[in-house]
Scaffold this motif. Structure first.
Motif, PDB file in Angstrom:
ATOM      1  N   ASP A  76      -4.655  -9.808   3.371  1.00 54.56           N
ATOM      2  CA  ASP A  76      -5.516  -8.665   3.011  1.00 54.56           C
ATOM      3  C   ASP A  76      -5.157  -7.469   3.893  1.00 54.56           C
ATOM      4  OD1 ASP A  76      -7.485  -6.854   2.363  1.00 54.56           O
ATOM      5  OD2 ASP A  76      -9.124  -8.309   2.438  1.00 54.56           O
ATOM      6  N   ILE A  77      -4.604  -6.427   3.288  1.00 59.07           N
ATOM      7  CA  ILE A  77      -4.253  -5.210   4.048  1.00 59.07           C
ATOM      8  C   ILE A  77      -5.045  -4.008   3.537  1.00 59.07           C
ATOM      9  CG2 ILE A  77      -1.929  -6.021   4.636  1.00 59.07           C
ATOM     10  CD1 ILE A  77      -0.840  -4.220   2.396  1.00 59.07           C
ATOM     11  N   SER A  78      -6.147  -4.298   2.842  1.00 58.78           N
ATOM     12  CA  SER A  78      -6.927  -3.220   2.213  1.00 58.78           C
ATOM     13  C   SER A  78      -7.585  -2.289   3.236  1.00 58.78           C
ATOM     14  CB  SER A  78      -7.989  -3.816   1.292  1.00 58.78           C
ATOM     15  OG  SER A  78      -8.855  -4.680   2.001  1.00 58.78           O
ATOM     16  N   HIS A  79      -7.730  -2.744   4.484  1.00 57.40           N
ATOM     17  CA  HIS A  79      -8.363  -1.918   5.515  1.00 57.40           C
ATOM     18  C   HIS A  79      -7.418  -0.852   6.074  1.00 57.40           C
ATOM     19  CE1 HIS A  79      -6.233  -5.174   7.518  1.00 57.40           C
ATOM     20  NE2 HIS A  79      -6.163  -4.410   8.598  1.00 57.40           N
ATOM     21  N   LEU A  80      -6.127  -0.952   5.780  1.00 57.21           N
ATOM     22  CA  LEU A  80      -5.151   0.003   6.299  1.00 57.21           C
ATOM     23  C   LEU A  80      -5.126   1.269   5.454  1.00 57.21           C
ATOM     24  CD1 LEU A  80      -2.141  -2.435   6.925  1.00 57.21           C
ATOM     25  CD2 LEU A  80      -3.847  -1.672   8.599  1.00 57.21           C
ATOM     26  N   ASP A  81      -4.678   2.397   6.072  1.00 59.04           N
ATOM     27  CA  ASP A  81      -4.497   3.606   5.268  1.00 59.04           C
ATOM     28  C   ASP A  81      -3.210   3.476   4.452  1.00 59.04           C
ATOM     29  OD1 ASP A  81      -2.223   4.445   6.815  1.00 59.04           O
ATOM     30  OD2 ASP A  81      -3.566   5.307   8.313  1.00 59.04           O
ATOM     31  N   GLU A  82      -2.996   4.400   3.523  1.00 55.92           N
ATOM     32  CA  GLU A  82      -1.884   4.266   2.572  1.00 55.92           C
ATOM     33  C   GLU A  82      -0.521   4.201   3.247  1.00 55.92           C
ATOM     34  OE1 GLU A  82      -1.863   3.586  -0.714  1.00 55.92           O
ATOM     35  OE2 GLU A  82      -4.001   3.288  -0.320  1.00 55.92           O
ATOM     36  N   ALA A  83      -0.329   5.042   4.253  1.00 54.15           N
ATOM     37  CA  ALA A  83       0.967   5.038   4.962  1.00 54.15           C
ATOM     38  C   ALA A  83       1.197   3.704   5.655  1.00 54.15           C
ATOM     39  CB  ALA A  83       1.015   6.184   5.969  1.00 54.15           C
ATOM     40  N   ALA A  84       0.139   3.183   6.270  1.00 53.53           N
ATOM     41  CA  ALA A  84       0.251   1.899   6.972  1.00 53.53           C
ATOM     42  C   ALA A  84       0.496   0.757   5.994  1.00 53.53           C
ATOM     43  CB  ALA A  84      -1.008   1.646   7.795  1.00 53.53           C
ATOM     44  N   LYS A  85      -0.107   0.853   4.803  1.00 55.74           N
ATOM     45  CA  LYS A  85       0.118  -0.176   3.776  1.00 55.74           C
ATOM     46  C   LYS A  85       1.588  -0.220   3.357  1.00 55.74           C
ATOM     47  CE  LYS A  85      -4.536   0.104   1.774  1.00 55.74           C
ATOM     48  NZ  LYS A  85      -5.340   0.617   0.647  1.00 55.74           N
ATOM     49  N   GLU A  86       2.156   0.962   3.121  1.00 59.66           N
ATOM     50  CA  GLU A  86       3.563   1.031   2.725  1.00 59.66           C
ATOM     51  C   GLU A  86       4.456   0.447   3.810  1.00 59.66           C
ATOM     52  OE1 GLU A  86       4.798   1.794  -0.174  1.00 59.66           O
ATOM     53  OE2 GLU A  86       2.792   2.212  -0.957  1.00 59.66           O
ATOM     54  N   THR A  87       4.151   0.782   5.055  1.00 60.71           N
ATOM     55  CA  THR A  87       4.930   0.263   6.180  1.00 60.71           C
ATOM     56  C   THR A  87       4.810  -1.252   6.272  1.00 60.71           C
ATOM     57  OG1 THR A  87       4.601   2.315   7.416  1.00 60.71           O
ATOM     58  CG2 THR A  87       5.257   0.385   8.685  1.00 60.71           C
ATOM     59  N   PHE A  88       3.583  -1.746   6.089  1.00 66.99           N
ATOM     60  CA  PHE A  88       3.349  -3.191   6.164  1.00 66.99           C
ATOM     61  C   PHE A  88       4.142  -3.922   5.074  1.00 66.99           C
ATOM     62  CE2 PHE A  88       1.333  -7.227   5.452  1.00 66.99           C
ATOM     63  CZ  PHE A  88       0.896  -7.633   6.708  1.00 66.99           C
ATOM     64  N   VAL A  89       4.076  -3.410   3.840  1.00 67.80           N
ATOM     65  CA  VAL A  89       4.798  -4.046   2.725  1.00 67.80           C
ATOM     66  C   VAL A  89       6.296  -4.065   3.004  1.00 67.80           C
ATOM     67  CG1 VAL A  89       5.423  -3.848   0.283  1.00 67.80           C
ATOM     68  CG2 VAL A  89       3.037  -3.521   0.991  1.00 67.80           C
ATOM     69  N   ASP A  90       6.840  -2.935   3.473  1.00 67.57           N
ATOM     70  CA  ASP A  90       8.280  -2.861   3.769  1.00 67.57           C
ATOM     71  C   ASP A  90       8.667  -3.873   4.843  1.00 67.57           C
ATOM     72  OD1 ASP A  90       8.644  -0.886   1.905  1.00 67.57           O
ATOM     73  OD2 ASP A  90       8.593   0.767   3.347  1.00 67.57           O
ATOM     74  N   HIS A  91       7.863  -3.951   5.916  1.00 66.88           N
ATOM     75  CA  HIS A  91       8.160  -4.879   7.008  1.00 66.88           C
ATOM     76  C   HIS A  91       8.018  -6.331   6.540  1.00 66.88           C
ATOM     77  CE1 HIS A  91       7.355  -1.768  10.454  1.00 66.88           C
ATOM     78  NE2 HIS A  91       8.493  -1.572   9.807  1.00 66.88           N
ATOM     79  N   PHE A  92       7.010  -6.578   5.708  1.00 72.73           N
ATOM     80  CA  PHE A  92       6.789  -7.938   5.195  1.00 72.73           C
ATOM     81  C   PHE A  92       7.994  -8.385   4.371  1.00 72.73           C
ATOM     82  CE2 PHE A  92       5.220 -11.287   2.513  1.00 72.73           C
ATOM     83  CZ  PHE A  92       4.265 -11.952   3.283  1.00 72.73           C
ATOM     84  N   LYS A  93       8.478  -7.511   3.488  1.00 75.14           N
ATOM     85  CA  LYS A  93       9.636  -7.845   2.657  1.00 75.14           C
ATOM     86  C   LYS A  93      10.876  -8.079   3.523  1.00 75.14           C
ATOM     87  CE  LYS A  93      10.164  -5.363  -1.137  1.00 75.14           C
ATOM     88  NZ  LYS A  93      10.183  -4.163  -2.022  1.00 75.14           N
ATOM     89  N   HIS A  94      11.044  -7.232   4.539  1.00 73.11           N
ATOM     90  CA  HIS A  94      12.188  -7.360   5.442  1.00 73.11           C
ATOM     91  C   HIS A  94      12.127  -8.688   6.207  1.00 73.11           C
ATOM     92  CE1 HIS A  94      14.285  -6.789   9.334  1.00 73.11           C
ATOM     93  NE2 HIS A  94      15.195  -6.209   8.575  1.00 73.11           N
ATOM     94  N   ASP A  95      10.942  -9.023   6.737  1.00 77.25           N
ATOM     95  CA  ASP A  95      10.792 -10.264   7.502  1.00 77.25           C
ATOM     96  C   ASP A  95      10.968 -11.492   6.607  1.00 77.25           C
ATOM     97  OD1 ASP A  95      10.312  -8.761   9.737  1.00 77.25           O
ATOM     98  OD2 ASP A  95       8.131  -8.977   9.678  1.00 77.25           O
ATOM     99  N   ASP A  96      10.483 -11.381   5.376  1.00 84.08           N
ATOM    100  CA  ASP A  96      10.632 -12.466   4.409  1.00 84.08           C
ATOM    101  C   ASP A  96      12.112 -12.735   4.146  1.00 84.08           C
ATOM    102  OD1 ASP A  96       9.700 -14.320   2.290  1.00 84.08           O
ATOM    103  OD2 ASP A  96      10.527 -12.818   0.930  1.00 84.08           O
TER     104      ASP A  96
END
Length: 513
Positions: A92-112
């Motif tokens: 659940d990343i719904s508490h993050l702001d939009e910029a942080a969400k994009e960063t989280f998704v990018d990092h998650f995909k990279h780590d995956d």
């Protein structure tokens, strides 16, 4: 004591699976053949039902319960387990702001991607759901390419959605029985490899040079850049009509176009490149419904003579039909039949329909689900420094992935110019001779030549021939300077040669400093 999993079946790897296993073991840090699909889900999503749908899919298809055993065995084998779990990861990343969400998704995909897969011990598929907001989710669905090809992913997505829909009513859909991947492996083992070897040896006789795109270096940086562009609907339709006239496929038309580009760049009339094919034998019953790895990479040889573009396309189609019977033959054995061996080609062309994309589009048009899906993207990496993917539709979508350590992005942009010009040229006159087809139109060529000369004039005039080559080598050291029967001399090599010649002439008193 850990209980050993029960084994359902054991059988050999396909030739392509063997190749992927080899590359994975050769470079364990590489993420070649790591497939990562990502898409956004908008609407109501039941994650418990999502997991149950995933479980049903894994139970249905053997390939998702398969481990690839290569340690302490004479020859690698794929082992089908009776049970295997793949747990859905939910964040659940719904508490993050939009910029942080994009960063989280990018990092998650990279780590995956960085995590990769151990082919012997890991479940070779991972599915994650990132909750971005109320009724908005990001799904990341990763698997190793050794499991299945792109066509199969379309089958899997269609059935997954059907299962999810049916479970909403408390039942499973009434599917046809699965045709196991082992059925294809048995077919593959029955094929006559000697006959295939003879065919490819004849097909590749007298191939003398690698038809490469211009490279800036021989060292990979391991980082890919992507360039994409679209051919207009009007031109795409005219290419389809051209294919129909030649009694060929649109894929064959593009192969002819690409072969001509390679010929013009390499100043030859014979070019070979790799082509990824579906690999599903027409004589194997229900093969179109099987899930596994069927694709293969085979060489396409475009040899042109005093003939028209239309004639070339027609001939290539006939050659393609003849090769189809031997398209199962492993690439490493095909390469062995040529004098160039593994240097037979250094890039691949993929003409790909994306069934998964079509299934998603049909989902969005139906009212059967409480959500829609958009921003579908499939990221895949091969062990080639350059791959060209053509995605058909009302407009042709062309995507070029290339290693920035090997290829100059500016040069890749020129490839787009070349392709656009040649397409315009052949649809205007399909009967023109291959020799008459140019890489660029006259006006564009003049403009590029003028800009090139302006760059040259910005530097002081060279007082000697040798200093001209020295200056030119500094500007573009790897650009072809002279072509001759033995190959190509770059400006750097020509500079070294003229420098040595100047030294010898000075020693003889023929030339001064």
């Amino acid at each position: 004591m850990v209980q050993q999993p029960e084994i359902q079946d054991i059988y050999p790897l396909s030739f392509m699976q063997e190749g992927m296993l080899f590359h994975s073991l050769l470079d364990q840090e590489s993420r070649a053949y790591f497939e990562q699909a990502s898409f956004t889900i908008n609407g109501s999503l039941d994650t418990e039902r999502f997991q149950k749908s995933l479980d049903a899919l894994i139970e249905r298809y053997d390939i998702f319960r398969t481990a690839f055993i290569h340690k302490n065995v004479v020859k690698p084998r794929q082992v089908v387990l009776k049970e295997r779990q793949i747990r859905l990861q939910f964040v659940d990343i719904s508490h993050l702001d939009e910029a942080a969400k994009e960063t989280f998704v990018d990092h998650f995909k990279h780590d995956d991607k960085k995590k990769g897969f151990d082919l012997q011990t890991d479940p070779l598929m991972r599915v994650s759901i990132l909750k971005r907001a109320h009724e908005q989710y990001h799904c990341i669905w990763s698997h190793h390419h050794i499991l299945m090809d792109g066509w199969c992913f379309g089958i899997v997505m269609k059935e997954f959605l059907a299962i999810y829909k049916a479970l909403g009513k408390g039942q499973l859909p009434d599917f046809e029985p699965v045709q196991p991947f082992s059925k294809y492996i048995k077919w593959l083992m029955r094929q006559d490899r000697k006959e295939a070897e003879a065919f490819w040896k004849t097909r590749l006789v007298d191939v003398k040079q690698t038809a490469s795109l211009p490279k800036t270096s021989s060292s990979s940086k391991g980082k890919l850049e992507q360039m994409a562009f679209t051919i207009s609907k009007e031109q795409t339709e005219r290419l389809r009509k051209l294919a129909l006239k030649a009694d060929a496929t649109l894929n064959t038309v593009f192969q002819a176009l690409w072969g001509i580009i390679l010929q013009k760049i390499n100043r030859c009339d014979d070019a070979v490149f790799g082509s990824v094919i579906s690999g599903r034998p027409s004589d194997l019953e229900d093969v179109e419904k099987m899930v596994g790895l069927f694709i293969n990479t085979i060489p396409v040889r475009v040899k042109s003579g005093p003939e028209s573009f239309l004639t070339l396309v027609s001939r290539l189609q006939q050659e393609s039909l003849k090769a189809e019977a031997y398209s199962y033959y492993p690439l490493y054995d095909i390469q062995a039949q040529s004098t160039l061996k593994h240097e037979l080609f250094d890039h691949i062309v993929v003409f790909e329909n994306i069934p998964a994309q079509r299934e998603i589009e049909s989902l969005n048009q139906a009212d059967a689900f409480d959500f829609t899906v958009d921003h579908f993207d499939m990221e895949e990496v091969t062990n080639y420094g350059c791959s060209i993917k053509i995605i058909p539709g009302s407009s042709l979508y062309i995507r070029i992935n290339f290693d920035i350590g090997l290829y100059d992005p500016a040069m890749m942009k020129k490839i787009e110019l070349y392709l656009r010009h040649i397409i315009g040229s052949v649809i205007a006159d399909p009967n023109q001779q291959i020799a008459q087809i140019a890489l660029l139109g006259e006006e564009t060529a003049k403009k590029m030549l003028y800009e090139f000369n302006q760059t040259e004039l910005a530097a002081p005039l060279a007082p000697t021939l040798h200093s001209f080559f020295t200056r030119r080598a500094a500007l573009s050291p790897n650009m072809p300077a002279l072509r001759f029967s033995g190959g190509i001399l770059t400006y750097r090599e020509l500079d070294q040669y003229t420098n040595q010649l100047a030294i010898r002439l000075r020693k003889k008193g023929v030339a001064k400093e």
